[in-house]
Design an enzyme around this catalytic site. Structure first.
Site, short mmCIF file in Angstrom:
data_model
loop_
_atom_site.label_atom_id
_atom_site.label_comp_id
_atom_site.label_asym_id
_atom_site.label_seq_id
_atom_site.Cartn_x
_atom_site.Cartn_y
_atom_site.Cartn_z
N HIS A 123 0.99 50.46 41.05
CA HIS A 123 -0.08 49.89 40.22
C HIS A 123 -1.42 50.54 40.57
CE1 HIS A 123 -2.96 47.01 38.56
NE2 HIS A 123 -3.46 46.85 39.76
N ASP A 180 -18.58 73.25 22.37
CA ASP A 180 -17.32 72.74 22.92
C ASP A 180 -17.50 72.65 24.42
OD1 ASP A 180 -14.34 72.54 23.65
OD2 ASP A 180 -14.26 72.70 21.47
N TRP A 219 -1.33 52.21 47.89
CA TRP A 219 -1.84 53.44 47.26
C TRP A 219 -2.54 54.32 48.29
CZ3 TRP A 219 -6.63 55.77 46.26
CH2 TRP A 219 -7.76 55.05 46.67
N SER A 221 -5.46 68.95 38.18
CA SER A 221 -6.00 68.53 36.88
C SER A 221 -7.46 68.07 37.01
CB SER A 221 -5.13 67.42 36.31
OG SER A 221 -5.85 66.65 35.38
N SER A 222 -7.71 67.21 38.00
CA SER A 222 -9.07 66.67 38.17
C SER A 222 -10.06 67.77 38.49
CB SER A 222 -9.12 65.66 39.31
OG SER A 222 -8.43 64.52 38.98
N HIS A 253 -13.73 57.17 49.73
CA HIS A 253 -14.98 56.51 49.35
C HIS A 253 -15.70 57.23 48.21
CE1 HIS A 253 -17.88 53.41 49.42
NE2 HIS A 253 -18.69 54.36 49.07
N GLU A 310 -14.32 58.77 46.03
CA GLU A 310 -13.47 58.45 44.88
C GLU A 310 -13.90 57.16 44.19
OE1 GLU A 310 -11.09 59.88 43.23
OE2 GLU A 310 -10.24 58.17 42.14
N TYR A 347 -16.83 56.11 43.88
CA TYR A 347 -18.00 56.41 43.05
C TYR A 347 -17.63 57.27 41.86
CZ TYR A 347 -20.56 54.15 46.68
OH TYR A 347 -21.00 53.22 47.56
N SER A 406 -26.27 52.94 30.97
CA SER A 406 -27.64 53.43 30.79
C SER A 406 -27.86 53.99 29.39
CB SER A 406 -27.94 54.53 31.82
OG SER A 406 -27.74 54.05 33.11
N HIS A 466 -16.15 52.70 56.84
CA HIS A 466 -16.27 51.25 56.64
C HIS A 466 -14.95 50.64 56.16
CE1 HIS A 466 -18.02 52.19 52.38
NE2 HIS A 466 -16.71 52.19 52.35
N HIS A 467 -13.99 51.50 55.82
CA HIS A 467 -12.66 50.99 55.48
C HIS A 467 -11.82 50.79 56.73
CE1 HIS A 467 -13.12 51.75 51.11
NE2 HIS A 467 -13.95 52.68 51.55
N THR A 477 -28.26 51.57 44.45
CA THR A 477 -27.52 50.76 43.48
C THR A 477 -28.40 49.65 42.95
OG1 THR A 477 -25.61 51.22 44.88
CG2 THR A 477 -25.30 49.66 43.10
N LYS A 483 -30.65 50.80 40.29
CA LYS A 483 -30.02 50.89 38.97
C LYS A 483 -30.01 49.55 38.27
CE LYS A 483 -27.24 54.94 39.32
NZ LYS A 483 -27.62 55.42 37.99
N ARG A 527 -3.51 40.51 51.92
CA ARG A 527 -3.09 41.24 50.73
C ARG A 527 -1.76 41.95 51.00
NH1 ARG A 527 -6.77 46.75 50.97
NH2 ARG A 527 -5.65 47.23 49.05
CU LIG Z 1 -15.75 52.79 50.74
#
Ligand SMILES: [Cu+2]
Lengths: 298, 535
Positions: free
Chosen positions: B79, B108, B150, B178-179, B262, B264, B266, B277, B311-312, B337, B340, B459
């Site tokens: 998932h 293009d 994941w 691809s990315s 991390h 990722e 963002y 915006s 921080h993870h 943040t 924003k 979890r």
């Molecule tokens: Cu993080």
């Protein structure tokens, strides 16, 4: 060669992206099955076939043929004057960002090296607040770098810097110079000098690869330095191995560009393919210098 | 020379759209490729959603109900992978494909064939990943799909990973290729194909946020490739990266993974910032407040994102100085943040606001994303994280930033630009149904997770202690409701795609600004072949 267009060229539909995706798919599926069907760990996974290598080989051939046709189309468009100056810049910027992505790939392995060397090995030896880690896990372990004896007791010798690696450093440095001479020759339309110096560069690349293989044979046969000889062997072979793979790729690129030079594809102001290969070569060169210092020397 | 002239004529003759299957399979058109990306992402959104439904069915009541614990683990793992790499990221690339050239006046994407390659790799990559789920569910002997979460921490993914792990590794490699190619295309398009007069500081913020996202992608996807490569070699070739007995460290995996992970997150939120915006000024009928501070805030968030990864990992064991550093850096991110969120609110201040659907989604985004941001601030505090780590509080946090954050941003974009893409207005009734039911159910789904998490529900378990039963029942109801709500979106989009509905004017929103509204609706196959002049 005709005048270049001003318009930004958007090609008509092309089958190659889709076909190349199929090639990647074959390589992924074939490669994975090949690995599982040929390693000791793979045996525990119950993949009992013996066909992965065929799919992998088919995928590799498929990919090479596809890229050949894809780039043939692109080269024809370029020679046909369809690529504007603006398009040329797109290709160049694209190549530079691709090289940046390669830098980050190597950064992951260099980062692993620094982390292991400066933190993990000292910690396993009891540094910082890890006295009990040392005491309880492997009390006889000695922290050192290169790590010639792992916590579980595997031993190896360390690869010195002076000798083959230093020679290889010199070879790559000289190849960068010869390639630069060839580049100037290309810009000055001096075909003869271009062919000679690009030829020398390719030869130097091949010699580098030859010595690298020699070094690997020596490591495996005489030094006990193997991929599974603990973290030092892992880092040594993964870093130098991926670098060697990139030298191989760079050499192939230079050879292809050499053939294109012989066909008269490039001119002082239409030479993206050639310069891209040259940038790639310099990138591979810089990675090696970094590698020589932190893997072999220090 | 004749062949060249012929090619030229050829080129000019073919300005009508190609037809049939070739149009899609061989495409070099940014709009068609954008459409492919968006449909692919929607399909993956439904597939990943089905897996979430399995999770919620299992967790509706305590005890084991419908699936075996190992299959439950496979569901949480796949998932996550499907939603991140198949749902959110391709949706953003699809939006970039459609909108970046239209917004900067480019004919293009810069490298159209590579653009198509970026897309077509994805179905093959996900075929590999999803095949392992099919095998697990229906294959002989039910060999497990990836079941380690994941984040595929070592040694779960190395020593203990099932056979499908290796296929997962190669499919991640393909997604990475691809990315990276997609990101290179966006960067080059923005740097090289802007219309004359479109200076960097005149670009719409969606273009800016995507430019920075693309930079993040090129910087960290190769690091992920490095991580999966090490997993593969540790499994099969005896390397010791994540094996302490060989002098490596399983924690090294976490460092490499989160150095990717991390930035990722963002990658999955910055384009939504850009979308919001664009939308808020349109419906507030005021120019965006603090445009340049928005640009600098985005850039600061991106740069800081490289300095916060651990921080993870507060509970994994780290020197104190390390924990403090990563805590302070993380807290620092709340400053840009906050800038924003402040700017969006200031844009609305005394504006003549109307509440069309894109604006509704945008407002929901601002409020609910802020909730996710605040729980993130709580998680950033090292000592508090010791309590929250690996509980449902974390699940609540990242789902708030990803679902009513990233995905609501995507929904907002779809409702905002669908008239431009399809040439017809969306079905207002079913659009409202989609919005209100999503809004209610998403909160029913994720808000109670904060409570069970704070109370200690861990979890990634297929079962839980009895005191969590009531909340979990409601959470599951929220999950089913949110899942069903998305069928309304499917209906709305299909109706637009089949051109049923009120015809859309070139500029359906009277407060909208930007080059994309200067072209007809639906946008013709080729636009801006002659670049517009931007004043
Ligand atoms: Cu993080």
């Amino acid at each position: 060669m005709s005048e270049r267009t001003e318009e930004y060229y958007v090609p008509e539909g092309s089958p190659w992206p889709l076909v190349a995706s199929v090639g990647l798919f074959l390589i992924a599926v074939g490669g994975t099955n090949f690995i599982q069907q040929s390693t000791a760990f793979g045996e525990t996974l119950g993949n009992e076939g013996n066909w992965g290598h065929w799919v992998l080989a088919a995928g590799a051939v498929w990919m090479i043929v596809t890229l050949f046709y894809w780039w043939r189309d692109t080269i024809r468009e370029s020679l046909g004057g369809l690529h504007s100056d603006q398009m040329d810049i797109s290709y160049r910027q694209g190549m530079l960002w691709f090289i940046f992505s390669e830098v980050m790939f190597f950064a992951a392995f260099f980062g692993a090296l620094f982390y292991v060397r400066w933190l993990v090995v000292p910690w396993l030896g009891g540094a910082g607040s890890n006295a009990m880690t040392h005491e309880l896990l492997w009390p006889s372990f000695q922290a050192m770098w290169p790590l010639t004896e792992t916590p579980s007791g595997e031993t190896t010798q360390a690869m010195g810097a002076w000798g083959l690696p230093a020679l290889n450093t010199a070879i790559l440095l000289v190849s960068s110079i010869t390639l630069t001479i060839a580049h100037h020759a290309l810009l000055e339309n001096d075909r003869k000098r271009l062919i000679i110096f690009q030829g020398i560069t390719i030869l130097l690349g091949l010699v580098f690869l030859f010595f690298q293989i020699e070094e690997y044979i020596h490591a495996y046969q005489d030094m006990g330095l193997t991929l599974d000889a603990g973290i030092y062997g892992s880092l040594f072979f993964m870093l130098t191995g991926f670098h060697g793979l990139h030298v191989t790729l760079g050499t192939v690129m230079l050879i292809v560009m050499f053939l294109r030079v012989l066909k008269g594809h490039f001119s002082p102001d239409n030479n993206f393919g050639w310069e891209a290969a040259a940038w790639y070569w310099h990138f591979v060169d810089v990675v090696w210098l970094f590698l020589f210092v932190v893997v072999y020397w220090l | 020379m004749t062949s060249v002239a012929a090619t030229h004529e050829d080129h000019h003759d073919h300005h009508h759209a190609p037809t049939g299957w070739r149009r899609w399979l061989y495409s070099t058109n940014h709009k068609d490729i954008g459409t492919l990306y968006l449909w692919f992402s929607f399909a993956m959104f439904l597939v990943g959603g089905l897996m979430a439904m399995v999770i919620r069915v299992e967790l509706m009541y305590p005890g084991m109900q419908v699936v075996a614990p190992d299959f439950f683990n496979q569901m949480t793992t796949v998932h996550g992978l499907v939603m991140i790499f198949g749902g959110v990221m391709p949706a953003f690339v699809g939006l970039a494909n459609w909108m970046v050239p239209l917004m900067i006046g480019a004919p293009d994407m810069a490298l159209p064939r590579m653009n198509n390659w970026s897309f077509w790799i994805l179905p093959f990559a996900f075929a590999i990943l999803l095949f392992s789920v099919l095998m697990s569910a229906f294959g002989p002997g039910n060999p497990p799909a990836p079941n380690f979460g994941w984040t595929f921490y070592a040694p779960l993914s190395t020593e203990y990973g099932p056979a499908s792990t290796d296929f997962f590794v190669l499919s991640v490699h393909m997604m990475g290729i691809s990315s990276i190619m997609g990101a290179i295309n966006v960067i080059v398009t923005v740097f090289n194909l802007r219309a004359p007069g479109m200076t960097l500081m005149k670009m719409p913020l969606f273009v800016w946020t995507w430019l920075i996202t693309a930079f993040l992608l090129i910087a960290v996807m190769p690091v992920l490739a490095g991580a999966v490569t090490m997993v593969l070699t540790d499994r099969h070739f005896g390397t010791a990266f994540f094996d302490a007995a060989g002098g490596g460290d399983p924690v090294l995996f976490q460092h490499i993974f989160w150095f990717f992970g991390h930035p990722e997150v963002y990658i999955m939120i910055l384009p939504s910032f850009g979308i919001i915006s664009s939308i808020v000024p349109t419906f507030a009928r005021k120019p965006l407040f603090g445009y340049s501070s928005m640009v600098y805030a985005t850039a600061s968030i991106a740069l800081l994102s490289f300095l916060v990864w651990a921080h993870h990992m507060f509970t994994v064991g780290m020197p104190l100085a390390g924990m403090l550093f990563f805590m302070y850096m993380t807290v620092l991110i709340s400053v840009p943040t906050g800038v924003k969120v402040f700017n969006w609110i200031a844009t609305m201040w005394r504006g003549a606001i109307t509440f069309e659907l894109p604006m509704k989604w945008a407002l929901a985004f601002i409020i609910l994303f802020t909730i996710g941001g605040l729980s993130g601030l709580m998680l950033a505090m090292t000592p508090l994280d010791f309590q929250y780590h690996d509980t449902y509080f974390v699940v609540a946090h990242f789902h708030y930033v990803l679902v009513p954050g990233a995905i609501f941003g995507i929904f907002a974009a779809v409702y905002y630009w669908l008239p431009k893409w399809s040439g017809v207005m969306y079905d207002k009734f079913w659009g409202e149904v989609h919005f209100w039911s999503s809004l209610v159910f998403v909160n029913l789904l994720f808000f109670p997770m904060h409570f069970v998490g704070l109370a200690g529900m861990p979890r990634r378990y297929a079962d839980y202690a009895l005191q969590f039963s009531d909340y979990n029942w409601w959470i599951s109801i929220g999950g089913f409701g949110f899942g069903l709500s998305q069928l309304a979106l499917l209906y709305v989009v299909l109706k637009c795609a089949s051109k049923k509905g009120e015809a859309a004017p070139d500029k359906p929103w009277d407060g909208a600004e930007g080059l994309e509204w200067t072209v007809p609706s639906p946008a013709p196959f080729h636009t801006f072949e002659k670049p517009p002049l931007v004043k």
